[in-house]
Design a protein around this motif. Structure first.
Motif, mmCIF file in Angstrom:
data_model
loop_
_atom_site.group_PDB
_atom_site.id
_atom_site.type_symbol
_atom_site.label_atom_id
_atom_site.label_comp_id
_atom_site.label_asym_id
_atom_site.label_seq_id
_atom_site.Cartn_x
_atom_site.Cartn_y
_atom_site.Cartn_z
ATOM 1 N N ILE A 249 14.628 -12.838 -4.400
ATOM 2 C CA ILE A 249 14.312 -11.759 -5.334
ATOM 3 C C ILE A 249 13.531 -12.314 -6.512
ATOM 4 C CG2 ILE A 249 15.244 -9.993 -6.883
ATOM 5 C CD1 ILE A 249 17.559 -9.627 -5.034
ATOM 6 N N GLY A 250 12.258 -11.925 -6.614
ATOM 7 C CA GLY A 250 11.418 -12.302 -7.734
ATOM 8 C C GLY A 250 11.336 -11.166 -8.734
ATOM 9 N N PRO A 251 10.535 -11.318 -9.781
ATOM 10 C CA PRO A 251 10.428 -10.270 -10.810
ATOM 11 C C PRO A 251 9.994 -8.917 -10.261
ATOM 12 C CG PRO A 251 9.486 -12.328 -11.611
ATOM 13 C CD PRO A 251 9.787 -12.539 -10.163
ATOM 14 N N LEU A 252 8.998 -8.903 -9.360
ATOM 15 C CA LEU A 252 8.543 -7.629 -8.809
ATOM 16 C C LEU A 252 9.628 -6.972 -7.973
ATOM 17 C CD1 LEU A 252 6.361 -5.517 -8.362
ATOM 18 C CD2 LEU A 252 5.520 -6.890 -6.450
ATOM 19 N N ALA A 253 10.296 -7.763 -7.135
ATOM 20 C CA ALA A 253 11.382 -7.218 -6.320
ATOM 21 C C ALA A 253 12.497 -6.664 -7.198
ATOM 22 C CB ALA A 253 11.932 -8.298 -5.385
ATOM 23 N N THR B 211 0.825 -1.205 0.000
ATOM 24 C CA THR B 211 0.000 0.000 0.000
ATOM 25 C C THR B 211 0.857 1.250 0.000
ATOM 26 O OG1 THR B 211 -0.104 -0.211 2.391
ATOM 27 C CG2 THR B 211 -1.943 -1.105 1.137
ATOM 28 N N ALA B 212 1.734 1.393 0.949
ATOM 29 C CA ALA B 212 2.630 2.542 1.035
ATOM 30 C C ALA B 212 3.804 2.159 1.905
ATOM 31 C CB ALA B 212 1.900 3.742 1.632
ATOM 32 N N PRO B 213 4.988 2.734 1.699
ATOM 33 C CA PRO B 213 6.156 2.347 2.463
ATOM 34 C C PRO B 213 5.949 2.464 3.964
ATOM 35 C CG PRO B 213 6.751 3.800 0.643
ATOM 36 C CD PRO B 213 5.270 3.778 0.715
ATOM 37 N N CYS B 214 5.215 3.467 4.417
ATOM 38 C CA CYS B 214 5.078 3.671 5.846
ATOM 39 C C CYS B 214 4.188 2.628 6.490
ATOM 40 C CB CYS B 214 4.503 5.067 6.125
ATOM 41 S SG CYS B 214 2.881 5.335 5.355
ATOM 42 N N HIS B 215 3.412 1.889 5.677
ATOM 43 C CA HIS B 215 2.541 0.884 6.232
ATOM 44 C C HIS B 215 3.115 -0.509 6.101
ATOM 45 C CE1 HIS B 215 -1.311 3.524 5.862
ATOM 46 N NE2 HIS B 215 -0.519 3.855 6.864
ATOM 47 N N VAL B 216 4.320 -0.622 5.580
ATOM 48 C CA VAL B 216 4.913 -1.917 5.363
ATOM 49 C C VAL B 216 5.987 -2.153 6.415
ATOM 50 C CG1 VAL B 216 6.173 -3.344 3.738
ATOM 51 C CG2 VAL B 216 4.489 -1.731 2.894
ATOM 52 N N PRO B 217 6.014 -3.325 7.047
ATOM 53 C CA PRO B 217 7.009 -3.585 8.076
ATOM 54 C C PRO B 217 8.396 -3.585 7.498
ATOM 55 C CG PRO B 217 5.875 -5.607 7.478
ATOM 56 C CD PRO B 217 5.171 -4.484 6.772
ATOM 57 N N ALA B 218 9.365 -3.382 8.332
ATOM 58 C CA ALA B 218 10.745 -3.249 7.883
ATOM 59 C C ALA B 218 11.420 -4.588 7.674
ATOM 60 C CB ALA B 218 11.542 -2.430 8.909
ATOM 61 N N GLY B 219 10.628 -5.653 7.355
ATOM 62 C CA GLY B 219 11.230 -6.935 7.082
ATOM 63 C C GLY B 219 11.748 -7.619 8.319
ATOM 64 N N THR B 220 11.290 -7.258 9.506
ATOM 65 C CA THR B 220 11.764 -7.838 10.740
ATOM 66 C C THR B 220 10.801 -8.918 11.185
ATOM 67 O OG1 THR B 220 10.579 -6.263 12.104
ATOM 68 C CG2 THR B 220 12.777 -5.629 11.354
ATOM 69 N N ALA C 14 14.990 -10.638 2.128
ATOM 70 C CA ALA C 14 15.807 -11.284 3.151
ATOM 71 C C ALA C 14 15.025 -12.333 3.931
ATOM 72 C CB ALA C 14 16.379 -10.247 4.112
ATOM 73 N N GLN C 15 13.696 -12.176 4.019
ATOM 74 C CA GLN C 15 12.875 -13.155 4.729
ATOM 75 C C GLN C 15 12.986 -14.529 4.090
ATOM 76 O OE1 GLN C 15 11.386 -12.568 7.559
ATOM 77 N NE2 GLN C 15 11.647 -10.365 7.598
ATOM 78 N N THR C 16 13.160 -14.572 2.776
ATOM 79 C CA THR C 16 13.360 -15.840 2.077
ATOM 80 C C THR C 16 14.826 -16.211 2.021
ATOM 81 O OG1 THR C 16 11.391 -15.498 0.706
ATOM 82 C CG2 THR C 16 13.039 -17.043 -0.122
ATOM 83 N N ALA C 17 15.678 -15.238 1.731
ATOM 84 C CA ALA C 17 17.112 -15.510 1.566
ATOM 85 C C ALA C 17 17.740 -16.070 2.838
ATOM 86 C CB ALA C 17 17.837 -14.232 1.144
ATOM 87 N N LYS C 18 17.256 -15.654 4.010
ATOM 88 C CA LYS C 18 17.864 -16.098 5.269
ATOM 89 C C LYS C 18 17.651 -17.584 5.523
ATOM 90 C CE LYS C 18 13.971 -14.836 8.302
ATOM 91 N NZ LYS C 18 13.529 -13.872 9.351
ATOM 92 N N ARG C 19 16.754 -18.209 4.758
ATOM 93 C CA ARG C 19 16.530 -19.647 4.897
ATOM 94 C C ARG C 19 17.172 -20.433 3.758
ATOM 95 N NH1 ARG C 19 11.375 -17.427 6.114
ATOM 96 N NH2 ARG C 19 10.642 -17.891 4.001
ATOM 97 N N THR C 20 17.939 -19.732 2.917
ATOM 98 C CA THR C 20 18.491 -20.339 1.709
ATOM 99 C C THR C 20 20.017 -20.238 1.716
ATOM 100 O OG1 THR C 20 16.524 -19.580 0.522
ATOM 101 C CG2 THR C 20 18.383 -20.331 -0.814
ATOM 102 N N PRO C 21 20.728 -21.341 1.378
ATOM 103 C CA PRO C 21 22.185 -21.245 1.242
ATOM 104 C C PRO C 21 22.510 -20.246 0.139
ATOM 105 C CG PRO C 21 21.473 -23.542 1.308
ATOM 106 C CD PRO C 21 20.233 -22.709 1.155
ATOM 107 N N ALA D 195 19.932 -9.933 12.564
ATOM 108 C CA ALA D 195 20.439 -10.882 11.567
ATOM 109 C C ALA D 195 19.698 -10.742 10.243
ATOM 110 C CB ALA D 195 20.314 -12.309 12.099
ATOM 111 N N THR D 196 18.383 -10.511 10.294
ATOM 112 C CA THR D 196 17.601 -10.342 9.070
ATOM 113 C C THR D 196 18.044 -9.090 8.314
ATOM 114 O OG1 THR D 196 15.682 -11.445 10.053
ATOM 115 C CG2 THR D 196 15.272 -10.060 8.130
ATOM 116 N N ILE D 197 18.295 -8.023 9.046
ATOM 117 C CA ILE D 197 18.768 -6.792 8.408
ATOM 118 C C ILE D 197 20.139 -7.006 7.782
ATOM 119 C CG2 ILE D 197 19.478 -4.410 8.859
ATOM 120 C CD1 ILE D 197 17.318 -4.351 11.049
ATOM 121 N N ALA D 198 20.987 -7.776 8.462
ATOM 122 C CA ALA D 198 22.315 -8.070 7.921
ATOM 123 C C ALA D 198 22.212 -8.847 6.608
ATOM 124 C CB ALA D 198 23.131 -8.860 8.944
ATOM 125 N N ILE D 199 21.263 -9.768 6.539
ATOM 126 C CA ILE D 199 21.073 -10.525 5.301
ATOM 127 C C ILE D 199 20.552 -9.609 4.196
ATOM 128 C CG2 ILE D 199 19.780 -12.391 4.219
ATOM 129 C CD1 ILE D 199 22.063 -13.267 6.090
#
Length: 267
Positions: free
Chosen positions: A148-152, A8-17, A210-217, A235-239
């Motif tokens: 990272i998918g097409p939209l990302a 919807t908008a950046p301010c309404h989206v969680p910071a990936g934590t 990062a939510q997906t990447a952190k579970r992937t080699p 750790a998620t932010i680091a990824i």
């Protein structure tokens, strides 16, 4: 409905934590209307999913992309919501039935009609995004990275622009607000939280990836090491920062392979 999630908008989206979120579902015969809200009651996103086992799995995965999902509310857990209720319970999600009064049910029905009316426009925009992703070789290269998918990839390209603006991956990470703040004296240096300055969309999409990447080699082992020392949130932010670094080098290599261009002013 489309498989592309639209923020919807950046301010309404969680910071990936790993912040806790709550899922609400209004079940119907063919689709379930789902909404994700924060524990403070802020609406983060809404979307519909088909009433199939695959649809239920996609619903849960979509909700979890916004944070930690422990609780869900389903209106009328019997009838149309029965199969979803069983699926959520199998996922270990605590459930509460939500009987709605007639006025509230009418309001929900009105909003669903608006969503259906907008579907033609949404499908057209999704098709345009799919064409843009297919025609851009940078998208293909970026989608080789975990999470990272097409939209990302399209969001990264739109926000970054000309990659030559950034002389290093660290400059790009700093511009995205993914580098820690630094406080120091003549003898000590202390690193704080990320600055959250710069481009909010780029920071958001990298945290989502990062939510997906952190579970992937090869990111999983790095995530576990940092999470053990500093916690899962850091750790998620680091990824996310590591993933953006790899994306930077991918784009620089592609740019170097292109014919020479006019010099670009750095950011």
């Amino acid at each position: 409905m489309s498989s592309i999630t639209r923020p919807t908008a950046p301010c309404h989206v969680p910071a990936g934590t790993d912040e806790e979120i709550v899922l609400g579902v209004d079940p119907h015969k063919d689709v379930h209307a789902a909404a994700v809200i924060s524990v403070l009651g802020v609406a983060l996103h809404g979307r519909t999913f088909p009433t199939t086992n695959e649809g239920y799995s996609r619903l849960v995965a979509w909700a979890r992309s916004f944070g930690t999902l422990r609780r869900a509310g389903v209106e009328c857990t019997g009838s149309y919501g029965a199969a979803l209720t069983r699926h959520l319970r199998a996922e270990g999600i605590w459930l509460a039935a939500l009987p709605l009064p007639a006025t509230a049910r009418s309001a929900v029905a009105d909003r669903l009609e608006v969503i259906d009316a907008l579907q033609v426009v949404i499908d057209r925009l999704d098709a345009a995004l799919a064409r843009a992703a297919k025609e851009d070789p940078r998208v293909k290269a970026l989608t080789a990275l975990p999470g990272i998918g097409p939209l990302a990839a399209l969001i990264i390209l739109a926000e970054v622009g000309d990659i030559r603006r950034f002389p290093s991956a660290r400059k790009l990470a700093s511009w995205a607000g993914l580098t820690p703040t630094v406080r120091g004296s003549d003898r000590t240096v202390r690193y704080g939280h990320i600055s959250k300055q710069g481009d909010p969309w780029l920071r958001w999409i990298m945290n989502q990836a990062a939510q997906t990447a952190k579970r992937t080699p090869p990111y999983a082992s790095c995530f576990e090491q940092i999470a053990h020392r500093r916690g899962r949130k850091i750790a998620t932010i680091a990824i996310a920062r590591k993933l953006l670094t790899h994306a930077y080098h991918v784009l620089r290599e592609l740019d170097a392979a292109q014919p020479s261009k006019e010099p670009c002013t750095t950011a």
